[in-house]
Design an enzyme around this catalytic site. Structure first.
Site, PDB file in Angstrom:
ATOM      1  N   ASP A 295      -1.309  -4.685  -2.066  1.00  0.00           N
ATOM      2  CA  ASP A 295      -0.598  -5.490  -1.064  1.00  0.00           C
ATOM      3  C   ASP A 295      -1.229  -6.872  -1.051  1.00  0.00           C
ATOM      4  O   ASP A 295      -2.336  -7.083  -1.559  1.00  0.00           O
ATOM      5  CB  ASP A 295      -0.700  -4.832   0.317  1.00  0.00           C
ATOM      6  CG  ASP A 295       0.238  -5.456   1.353  1.00  0.00           C
ATOM      7  OD1 ASP A 295       1.123  -6.248   0.970  1.00  0.00           O
ATOM      8  OD2 ASP A 295       0.080  -5.154   2.550  1.00  0.00           O
ATOM      9  N   HIS A 296      -0.505  -7.812  -0.465  1.00  0.00           N
ATOM     10  CA  HIS A 296      -1.017  -9.164  -0.291  1.00  0.00           C
ATOM     11  C   HIS A 296      -1.659  -9.278   1.090  1.00  0.00           C
ATOM     12  O   HIS A 296      -0.968  -9.194   2.109  1.00  0.00           O
ATOM     13  CB  HIS A 296       0.118 -10.180  -0.398  1.00  0.00           C
ATOM     14  CG  HIS A 296       0.651 -10.336  -1.790  1.00  0.00           C
ATOM     15  ND1 HIS A 296       2.000 -10.473  -2.077  1.00  0.00           N
ATOM     16  CD2 HIS A 296       0.016 -10.389  -2.985  1.00  0.00           C
ATOM     17  CE1 HIS A 296       2.165 -10.614  -3.387  1.00  0.00           C
ATOM     18  NE2 HIS A 296       0.972 -10.555  -3.959  1.00  0.00           N
ATOM     19  N   TYR A 468       2.826  -7.952   3.996  1.00  0.00           N
ATOM     20  CA  TYR A 468       3.948  -7.016   3.981  1.00  0.00           C
ATOM     21  C   TYR A 468       4.610  -6.854   2.608  1.00  0.00           C
ATOM     22  O   TYR A 468       5.828  -6.768   2.504  1.00  0.00           O
ATOM     23  CB  TYR A 468       5.010  -7.427   5.013  1.00  0.00           C
ATOM     24  CG  TYR A 468       4.463  -7.918   6.327  1.00  0.00           C
ATOM     25  CD1 TYR A 468       3.352  -7.304   6.920  1.00  0.00           C
ATOM     26  CD2 TYR A 468       5.038  -9.005   6.982  1.00  0.00           C
ATOM     27  CE1 TYR A 468       2.842  -7.754   8.136  1.00  0.00           C
ATOM     28  CE2 TYR A 468       4.533  -9.454   8.195  1.00  0.00           C
ATOM     29  CZ  TYR A 468       3.432  -8.832   8.764  1.00  0.00           C
ATOM     30  OH  TYR A 468       2.934  -9.286   9.952  1.00  0.00           O
ATOM     31  N   HIS A 469       3.780  -6.747   1.568  1.00  0.00           N
ATOM     32  CA  HIS A 469       4.313  -6.560   0.212  1.00  0.00           C
ATOM     33  C   HIS A 469       3.673  -5.353  -0.461  1.00  0.00           C
ATOM     34  O   HIS A 469       3.130  -5.465  -1.557  1.00  0.00           O
ATOM     35  CB  HIS A 469       4.057  -7.822  -0.622  1.00  0.00           C
ATOM     36  CG  HIS A 469       4.623  -9.068  -0.034  1.00  0.00           C
ATOM     37  ND1 HIS A 469       4.054 -10.327  -0.225  1.00  0.00           N
ATOM     38  CD2 HIS A 469       5.719  -9.270   0.753  1.00  0.00           C
ATOM     39  CE1 HIS A 469       4.774 -11.232   0.412  1.00  0.00           C
ATOM     40  NE2 HIS A 469       5.787 -10.625   1.013  1.00  0.00           N
ATOM     41  N   PRO A 470       3.748  -4.165   0.137  1.00  0.00           N
ATOM     42  CA  PRO A 470       3.111  -2.996  -0.469  1.00  0.00           C
ATOM     43  C   PRO A 470       3.798  -2.591  -1.763  1.00  0.00           C
ATOM     44  O   PRO A 470       5.019  -2.736  -1.913  1.00  0.00           O
ATOM     45  CB  PRO A 470       3.264  -1.916   0.605  1.00  0.00           C
ATOM     46  CG  PRO A 470       4.504  -2.311   1.350  1.00  0.00           C
ATOM     47  CD  PRO A 470       4.472  -3.821   1.382  1.00  0.00           C
TER      48      PRO A 470
END
Length: 525
Positions: A295-296, A468-470
């Site tokens: 994630d980021h 929010y980039h899993p």
């Protein structure tokens, strides 16, 4: 009450960015039947249409509202993880930035042993979806279902940030999805006439009259039932009634990087020892299900300004302005950029977002004060986490271990990203519009107290959160093959960001839609 048929040719689980695209494409063939399963309700009304209202969906019934287990590098905090629990998935609640990632990302996937996933292979599928306001060229297309547009209302603070970044030595970039990604500029957005163009709006609304496509909202997937290696049925909870949907051909899991591995685990597919310990009888020992989580993670620095309140008022006058002209304070857009922490890198490794409002409490505090926030995240993190069973009850949320910033190089890159933002914050084009400088921001807890390593690191521990980039939890090469078929199973595929071997340099909505497009092509070939 929706009537559930007993069987469908294709069952797509999860009506998010990828799932909506996939189901709509499959239903273009009138000779097959397609069911699209979604746990949440339809995305109807102004909350989902008006871009600036996205934050009002957080911590509601439209949000899966996940959180991590305590994160060691975040001071033991549990990070909040919003995910859209509504038709359209997170594309119905995100900030609508259209970012594909760098060509290096996809060429890396191919080098890792996934033929057909290099940049030259995926570009046609990005273009297939796209209806870009700027017109067609080598990198963009028109006439696709997904509207991609330039922002209409750009706030002076965002303009000042882009100019300040250029004054600090960074090149302008008018198109982050074009020939080059590095540089600063404004993001294109998935908006149509100023309103949100989610994957549901883009793909499902045009398909609404197809009799062979059934969208089952408010329907929770409980477990996949197997006959040997073949998925024969999906058990669901539809409005409180447990039902069985039989699968004639294939089932495709598109629930996202948290829920897709969790459904596999609940169905007995995953590490056998973990399944047995969690009370789930193993069907297939597949050790990498739920592993390779990426994630980021990053943080913002925030500054008060002399400008008017940035996201209001939410009045009928302002809504009319948005609906008639796509403009005004109810619109949403962002500036930002992509940067290299060192010159010898093949692609940018830091992404910076610049947006209106003061970011507090992981973005959950109401953004009422005039000002702006900007900050970095590590674009291609080395840190890895996992999704695991909490227990065998199918309604339970999974245990999520992101291990944010566990890798020492991730921490170094994020530190350099903060320094980069602090340099931009000192440029006069920006300070002329800001009420608070770096010292005042630090006094308010909104910036590091200095640019020394220890002070930046303390700020990172206290303020970092998920962007929010899993991804990565059903990665190609370990869990699925290059055509997204789950190893060891006959008729199960995965199509969402969980298949990514490595995280892309940028936001993940556009890549998820591309994955849905490719999955449809694999099935139809």
């Amino acid at each position: 009450m929706t009537t559930i048929a007993e069987n469908y040719d294709y069952v797509v689980v999860g009506a998010g960015s990828a799932g909506c695209a996939l189901a709509a494409r499959l239903s273009e063939n009138p000779d097959v039947t397609v069911a699209l399963i979604e746990a949440g309700p339809p995305a109807q009304g102004r909350l989902f249409e008006i871009p600036a209202l996205f934050s009002q969906q957080l911590k509601t019934a439209y949000d899966w509202d996940f959180e991590t287990e305590p994160e060691p590098q975040l001071g033991g905090r549990r990070a909040y993880l919003p995910r859209g629990r509504v038709v359209g998935g997170t594309s119905s609640m995100n900030t609508m930035l259209y970012v594909r990632g760098h060509r290096y990302d996809y060429d890396t996937w191919e080098r890792l042993g996934n033929p057909g996933w290099g940049y030259a292979d995926v570009l046609p599928f990005f273009k297939k979806s796209e209806d870009n306001q700027r017109g067609a060229d080598d990198f963009h297309a028109v006439d696709g279902p997904l509207t991609v547009s330039d922002p209409i209302s750009v706030h002076p603070l965002l303009t000042a940030w882009v100019e300040a970044a250029q004054d600090a030595g960074h090149e302008p970039n008018p198109d982050f999805n074009g020939a080059e990604q590095e540089g600063v500029g404004y993001h294109q957005v998935t908006q149509r006439n100023g309103l949100r163009c989610s994957s549901a709006v883009a793909f499902l609304e045009p398909a609404a009259d197809r009799r062979n496509l059934t969208v089952l909202s408010s329907t929770i997937a409980l477990r996949v039932r197997f006959d040997g290696a073949r998925a024969e049925a999906l058990e669901v909870d539809h409005l409180g009634s447990v039902r069985t949907i039989r699968i004639n051909r294939e089932i495709v899991l598109s629930l996202g990087a948290y829920n897709t591995p969790h459904l596999l685990l609940q169905s007995g597919v995953g590490p056998a020892d973990e399944l047995t310990a969690g009370g789930v009888p193993p069907v297939l020992d597949l050790p990498d299900v739920g592993r390779n989580m990426q994630d980021h993670a990053g943080c913002f620095i925030s500054f008060f300004s002399h400008t008017e309140p940035v996201l209001g008022p939410d009045t009928s006058k302002e809504e009319q302005l948005l609906r008639e002209r796509g403009a005004g304070p109810m619109a949403w857009n962002e500036a930002g950029g992509f940067f290299k922490s060192s010159d010898d890198l093949p692609a940018p490794d830091i992404q910076v977002h610049a947006a209106l409002g003061i970011v507090r409490d992981e973005g959950l505090a109401a953004p009422l004060e005039p000002g702006m926030s900007f900050g970095p995240y590590v674009a291609r993190p080395a840190s890895r986490g996992s999704v695991r069973l909490r227990h065998s009850h199918p309604y339970a949320k999974p245990r999520i271990y992101h291990n944010y910033l566990d890798d020492v190089d991730d921490r170094r890159r994020l530190r350099e990203g903060i320094r980069l933002c602090m340099r931009i914050a000192r440029e006069s084009r920006l300070t002329d519009l800001l009420e608070s400088d770096l010292r005042a921001a630090a006094d308010a807890g909104l910036a590091p107290v200095s640019d020394r390593d220890q002070d930046i690191d303390a700020y990172i521990r206290a303020q970092s959160f998920s962007f929010y980039h899993p991804s990565g939890t059903c990665m190609m090469g370990k869990v699925v093959d290059p055509e997204l078929r789950v190893f060891g199973l006959e008729n199960v595929r995965v199509a969402d960001t969980s298949i990514m071997p490595t995280l892309v340099t940028g936001n993940t909505n556009a890549p998820a839609i591309m994955i849905g497009e490719k999955a449809a092509a694999f099935i139809q070939s």
